[in-house]
Motif scaffolding. Structure first.
Motif, PDB file in Angstrom:
ATOM      1  N   THR A 136      12.600 -19.841 -16.218  1.00  0.00           N
ATOM      2  CA  THR A 136      11.791 -19.771 -14.998  1.00  0.00           C
ATOM      3  C   THR A 136      10.793 -20.916 -14.937  1.00  0.00           C
ATOM      4  N   VAL A 137      10.088 -21.156 -16.042  1.00  0.00           N
ATOM      5  CA  VAL A 137       9.112 -22.246 -16.076  1.00  0.00           C
ATOM      6  C   VAL A 137       9.806 -23.593 -15.936  1.00  0.00           C
ATOM      7  N   SER A 138      10.935 -23.760 -16.627  1.00  0.00           N
ATOM      8  CA  SER A 138      11.680 -25.019 -16.532  1.00  0.00           C
ATOM      9  C   SER A 138      12.156 -25.265 -15.113  1.00  0.00           C
TER      10      SER A 138
ATOM     11  N   ALA B 195      20.797 -42.213  -9.259  1.00  0.00           N
ATOM     12  CA  ALA B 195      22.235 -42.162  -9.570  1.00  0.00           C
ATOM     13  C   ALA B 195      22.540 -42.903 -10.870  1.00  0.00           C
ATOM     14  N   VAL B 196      21.855 -44.017 -11.090  1.00  0.00           N
ATOM     15  CA  VAL B 196      22.060 -44.794 -12.319  1.00  0.00           C
ATOM     16  C   VAL B 196      21.617 -44.005 -13.550  1.00  0.00           C
ATOM     17  N   MET B 197      20.654 -43.108 -13.396  1.00  0.00           N
ATOM     18  CA  MET B 197      20.129 -42.331 -14.521  1.00  0.00           C
ATOM     19  C   MET B 197      21.055 -41.204 -14.980  1.00  0.00           C
ATOM     20  N   ILE B 198      21.965 -40.771 -14.131  1.00  0.00           N
ATOM     21  CA  ILE B 198      22.747 -39.561 -14.382  1.00  0.00           C
ATOM     22  C   ILE B 198      23.556 -39.576 -15.689  1.00  0.00           C
ATOM     23  N   PRO B 199      24.219 -40.685 -16.071  1.00  0.00           N
ATOM     24  CA  PRO B 199      25.044 -40.643 -17.290  1.00  0.00           C
ATOM     25  C   PRO B 199      24.292 -40.221 -18.551  1.00  0.00           C
ATOM     26  N   TRP B 200      22.978 -40.387 -18.589  1.00  0.00           N
ATOM     27  CA  TRP B 200      22.196 -40.075 -19.801  1.00  0.00           C
ATOM     28  C   TRP B 200      21.496 -38.710 -19.732  1.00  0.00           C
ATOM     29  N   LEU B 201      21.876 -37.877 -18.775  1.00  0.00           N
ATOM     30  CA  LEU B 201      21.192 -36.601 -18.593  1.00  0.00           C
ATOM     31  C   LEU B 201      21.228 -35.704 -19.829  1.00  0.00           C
TER      32      LEU B 201
ATOM     33  N   GLU C   8      22.508 -32.971 -26.732  1.00  0.00           N
ATOM     34  CA  GLU C   8      23.777 -33.068 -27.437  1.00  0.00           C
ATOM     35  C   GLU C   8      23.531 -32.945 -28.933  1.00  0.00           C
ATOM     36  N   LYS C   9      24.417 -32.228 -29.586  1.00  0.00           N
ATOM     37  CA  LYS C   9      24.255 -32.030 -31.028  1.00  0.00           C
ATOM     38  C   LYS C   9      25.158 -32.987 -31.789  1.00  0.00           C
TER      39      LYS C   9
ATOM     40  N   PHE D 288      15.155 -29.770 -25.521  1.00  0.00           N
ATOM     41  CA  PHE D 288      15.047 -29.132 -24.218  1.00  0.00           C
ATOM     42  C   PHE D 288      13.923 -29.756 -23.394  1.00  0.00           C
ATOM     43  N   LEU D 289      12.806 -30.060 -24.035  1.00  0.00           N
ATOM     44  CA  LEU D 289      11.693 -30.693 -23.343  1.00  0.00           C
ATOM     45  C   LEU D 289      12.112 -32.038 -22.767  1.00  0.00           C
ATOM     46  N   ALA D 290      12.797 -32.844 -23.573  1.00  0.00           N
ATOM     47  CA  ALA D 290      13.247 -34.154 -23.108  1.00  0.00           C
ATOM     48  C   ALA D 290      14.239 -34.011 -21.955  1.00  0.00           C
ATOM     49  N   PHE D 291      15.124 -33.025 -22.058  1.00  0.00           N
ATOM     50  CA  PHE D 291      16.106 -32.789 -20.994  1.00  0.00           C
ATOM     51  C   PHE D 291      15.400 -32.420 -19.691  1.00  0.00           C
ATOM     52  N   VAL D 292      14.453 -31.482 -19.770  1.00  0.00           N
ATOM     53  CA  VAL D 292      13.730 -31.039 -18.576  1.00  0.00           C
ATOM     54  C   VAL D 292      12.940 -32.196 -17.964  1.00  0.00           C
ATOM     55  N   LEU D 293      12.277 -32.984 -18.796  1.00  0.00           N
ATOM     56  CA  LEU D 293      11.489 -34.106 -18.282  1.00  0.00           C
ATOM     57  C   LEU D 293      12.382 -35.168 -17.640  1.00  0.00           C
TER      58      LEU D 293
END
Length: 398
Positions: A339-341, A386-392, A397-398, A213-218
């Motif tokens: 909320t914090v995220s 836009a180039v970054m989006i595919p790796w969001l 992912e599990k 989750f931290l990596a996703f938010v960052l």
């Protein structure tokens, strides 16, 4: 109040005022340029002040509101402070010798006020309605934010033209203050449980942002930051760009209002699509089509009809960050840390990204580059986002 429309109505009123005030300074820039000693780079720097203030305070104030369970009072106070800023923005027209000082003071108060709405409004909506449908409600709510952003250019212009600088801006200040009081009165009975200070080690481990989750938010914050350099950085200077094209404040106000009205459609539409399709694909759609339409806006800037139509389409796709990003965060992040995220993604990503874009354009303007050239430069950061989006979502992912 779980099934009541009151939270939606009141947060929509707050959103209308908040996003209207988000663009008020951009319109005032076109009038402040008549005051001796004020230039576009100076006023651009002031725009950075309120944007940075908002971005830096968004996360800590969101965290404070969550810990205290006082989301509504914090949100209402933010709207109230924006009304106060309007009275400070009057002073440069009266006292030219302290114009910079009073504008900066107004910008700081505006920035503090702007810091609270988006993460807190998103939380109130997500907790008042079914979480999975929250993005759709945020889209409907966001349409009122877009309506405010669309209405305020004309509202500012015609308030000043018909009532004068002092009475016109005072009217806008009173409008925000009354709205803040209404929001507080009608939502004061909504209380959310404060975050617990003491928890077992197992519970703490479970409720903290896990590595994924931290990596996703960052990652989402970085992507949003780059996107906002383009999206929000340009928006501050668009009114002045149209004044340069049309040589008319009144026409600029009408064009801005008509164009920004498209976001009234875009917010609920893309909020609904975020609910149906998920945030990732909608982030991709809104980013890519924003780039295309803004390029058309610049390429055909001398053909006013095509330029306005292209900017209107840009508004449709670009001014959707609230339902799309906040809805996306609430879809993917546990509610204990949502909320914090949201505060991190919005405050650091969207707001500070926008401040960076404003700064870049201000520097380029100081170096005597045209606004059109500056807009092309910041578009590069939109392309990178836009180039970054595919790796969001690879982080969760599990």
């Amino acid at each position: 109040m779980k099934n009541s429309l009151v939270p939606l109505i009141m947060t929509s009123l707050a959103h209308f005022i908040n996003d209207g005030y988000n663009i008020i300074f951009s319109v005032l820039i076109t009038y402040y340029l008549f005051i001796p000693g004020l230039t576009l780079p100076i006023l651009g720097a002031v725009a950075i002040v309120y944007t940075v203030t908002s971005g830096l305070l968004s996360t800590p104030l969101s965290l404070m509101a969550q810990r205290m369970g006082r989301h509504v009072p914090f949100m209402s106070l933010g709207i109230f402070l924006q009304g106060i800023s309007a009275f400070l923005f009057i002073l440069p027209f009266i006292y030219h010798n302290i114009s910079i000082e009073t504008i900066v003071a107004g910008a700081i108060i505006l920035g503090i006020g702007q810091s609270t709405y988006h993460p807190l409004g998103a939380f109130i909506i997500s907790q008042s309605y079914e979480n999975q449908k929250a993005a759709s409600y945020m889209g409907l709510n966001g349409s009122f934010g877009s309506l405010g952003r669309a209405a305020f250019p004309s509202l500012v212009v015609f308030s000043i033209e018909f009532l004068g600088y002092v009475t016109g801006l005072a009217f806008l200040g009173v409008l925000a203050i009354i709205s803040a009081l209404l929001v507080d009165v009608f939502l004061r009975n909504i209380k959310f449980r404060p975050a617990k200070k003491e928890e077992s080690t197992e519970k703490k481990t479970k409720t903290r942002i896990e590595k994924g989750f931290l990596a996703f938010v960052l990652y989402l914050t970085i992507m949003s930051f780059l996107r906002a350099i383009f999206f929000n950085g340009t928006l501050v200077y668009i009114p002045q760009y149209f004044v340069e094209l049309t040589k008319s404040h009144a026409l600029m106000g009408i064009i801005m209002t008509v164009s920004l009205l498209m976001a009234v459609i875009g917010q609920p539409l893309f909020g609904y699509l975020t609910t149906r399709w998920g945030g990732k694909i909608v982030v991709a759609i809104t980013t890519v089509f924003s780039l295309i339409t803004f390029a058309l806006f610049l390429l055909f800037s001398r053909i006013l009809v095509i330029s306005v139509a292209s900017f209107a389409l840009f508004s449709l796709f670009s001014l959707t960050s609230f339902p799309v990003l906040m809805g996306y965060v609430n879809q993917k992040i546990p509610k204990e840390i949502a909320t914090v995220s949201s505060g991190i993604v919005w405050g650091i990503g969207v707001v500070l990204g926008g401040a960076t874009g404003i700064g870049m354009i201000s520097i380029l303007n100081y170096l005597h580059y045209s606004l059109a050239y500056s807009f092309w430069v910041v578009m590069i950061f939109g392309v990178i986002s836009a180039v970054m989006i595919p790796w969001l979502e690879i982080w969760i992912e599990k």
